[in-house]
Design a protein around this motif. Sequence first.
Motif, PDB file in Angstrom:
ATOM      1  N   SER A 141       0.887   5.584  -0.074  1.00 29.63           N
ATOM      2  CA  SER A 141       0.070   6.752   0.248  1.00 29.63           C
ATOM      3  C   SER A 141       0.764   7.999  -0.260  1.00 29.63           C
ATOM      4  O   SER A 141       1.984   8.013  -0.453  1.00 29.63           O
ATOM      5  N   THR A 161     -13.409   6.833 -10.544  1.00 34.42           N
ATOM      6  CA  THR A 161     -12.088   6.223 -10.664  1.00 34.42           C
ATOM      7  C   THR A 161     -11.806   5.808 -12.103  1.00 34.42           C
ATOM      8  O   THR A 161     -12.713   5.595 -12.915  1.00 34.42           O
ATOM      9  N   ASN A 198     -15.150  10.947  -6.430  1.00 34.93           N
ATOM     10  CA  ASN A 198     -14.907   9.516  -6.273  1.00 34.93           C
ATOM     11  C   ASN A 198     -15.048   8.704  -7.562  1.00 34.93           C
ATOM     12  O   ASN A 198     -15.196   7.476  -7.496  1.00 34.93           O
ATOM     13  N   THR A 237      -6.512  -0.961  -5.880  1.00 33.34           N
ATOM     14  CA  THR A 237      -7.623  -0.131  -5.455  1.00 33.34           C
ATOM     15  C   THR A 237      -7.092   1.231  -5.037  1.00 33.34           C
ATOM     16  O   THR A 237      -6.197   1.323  -4.186  1.00 33.34           O
ATOM     17  N   SER A 275      -7.977   4.926  -3.337  1.00 32.84           N
ATOM     18  CA  SER A 275      -8.928   5.530  -2.416  1.00 32.84           C
ATOM     19  C   SER A 275      -8.385   6.877  -1.961  1.00 32.84           C
ATOM     20  O   SER A 275      -7.190   7.152  -2.104  1.00 32.84           O
ATOM     21  N   ARG A 276      -9.264   7.697  -1.438  1.00 37.20           N
ATOM     22  CA  ARG A 276      -8.867   9.029  -0.980  1.00 37.20           C
ATOM     23  C   ARG A 276      -9.445   9.317   0.393  1.00 37.20           C
ATOM     24  O   ARG A 276     -10.545   8.856   0.729  1.00 37.20           O
ATOM     25  N   ASP A 277      -8.706  10.077   1.166  1.00 37.31           N
ATOM     26  CA  ASP A 277      -9.191  10.657   2.409  1.00 37.31           C
ATOM     27  C   ASP A 277      -9.126  12.157   2.201  1.00 37.31           C
ATOM     28  O   ASP A 277      -8.069  12.768   2.340  1.00 37.31           O
ATOM     29  N   THR A 279       0.854  -1.187   0.000  1.00 36.63           N
ATOM     30  CA  THR A 279       0.000   0.000   0.000  1.00 36.63           C
ATOM     31  C   THR A 279       0.886   1.233   0.000  1.00 36.63           C
ATOM     32  O   THR A 279       1.811   1.334   0.814  1.00 36.63           O
ATOM     33  N   MET A 302      -8.490   9.155  -9.156  1.00 35.80           N
ATOM     34  CA  MET A 302      -9.781   9.313  -8.491  1.00 35.80           C
ATOM     35  C   MET A 302     -10.095  10.794  -8.404  1.00 35.80           C
ATOM     36  O   MET A 302      -9.270  11.597  -7.947  1.00 35.80           O
ATOM     37  N   TYR A 309      -4.478   6.891  -1.585  1.00 35.86           N
ATOM     38  CA  TYR A 309      -3.850   5.605  -1.301  1.00 35.86           C
ATOM     39  C   TYR A 309      -3.949   4.705  -2.528  1.00 35.86           C
ATOM     40  O   TYR A 309      -4.875   4.816  -3.323  1.00 35.86           O
ATOM     41  N   ARG A 319      -3.776   0.617  -2.971  1.00 33.73           N
ATOM     42  CA  ARG A 319      -3.589  -0.723  -2.462  1.00 33.73           C
ATOM     43  C   ARG A 319      -3.302  -1.624  -3.649  1.00 33.73           C
ATOM     44  O   ARG A 319      -4.104  -1.715  -4.583  1.00 33.73           O
TER      45      ARG A 319
END
Length: 122
Positions: A20, A56, A54, A67, A69-71, A18, A50, A78, A80
């Motif tokens: 980031s 993708t 959201n 995969t 993803s976002r925060d 993973t 992304m 991120y 993965r």
Amino acid sequence: VQLQACGGGLVKAGGCLTSSCAAFGNFFSINVMGWYRQPPGKQRELVATMTSGNSTRYKDSVKARFTISRDNAKNTVYLRMNDLNPEDTAVYYCNAEVTVVTDWGTPRFGYWGQGTLVTVSS
């Protein structure tokens, strides 16, 4: 704006990693965050992106294994990576398109993070 990426490393085929990437600096919003990679001797290519909504987009060969993803609260994206294979060996780069507010408008700029090396051994 600076993008600080973490992750990468050496992993055996079938393994996972993973990564980031966090964005720091003065900007109004982040529109798109994503990952690109540059395999040895090849051109840089899109891995996954992304949007702030959201949506993708993935490179076909990683779609079933990676995969993104976002925060948004942390301005972090991120990636993965599962079931890695030697063809995934590359320098991985984080990318972000941000909107800034200026006296003359709200232009968008793109930024790159430092690359992180992912090496997958067979």
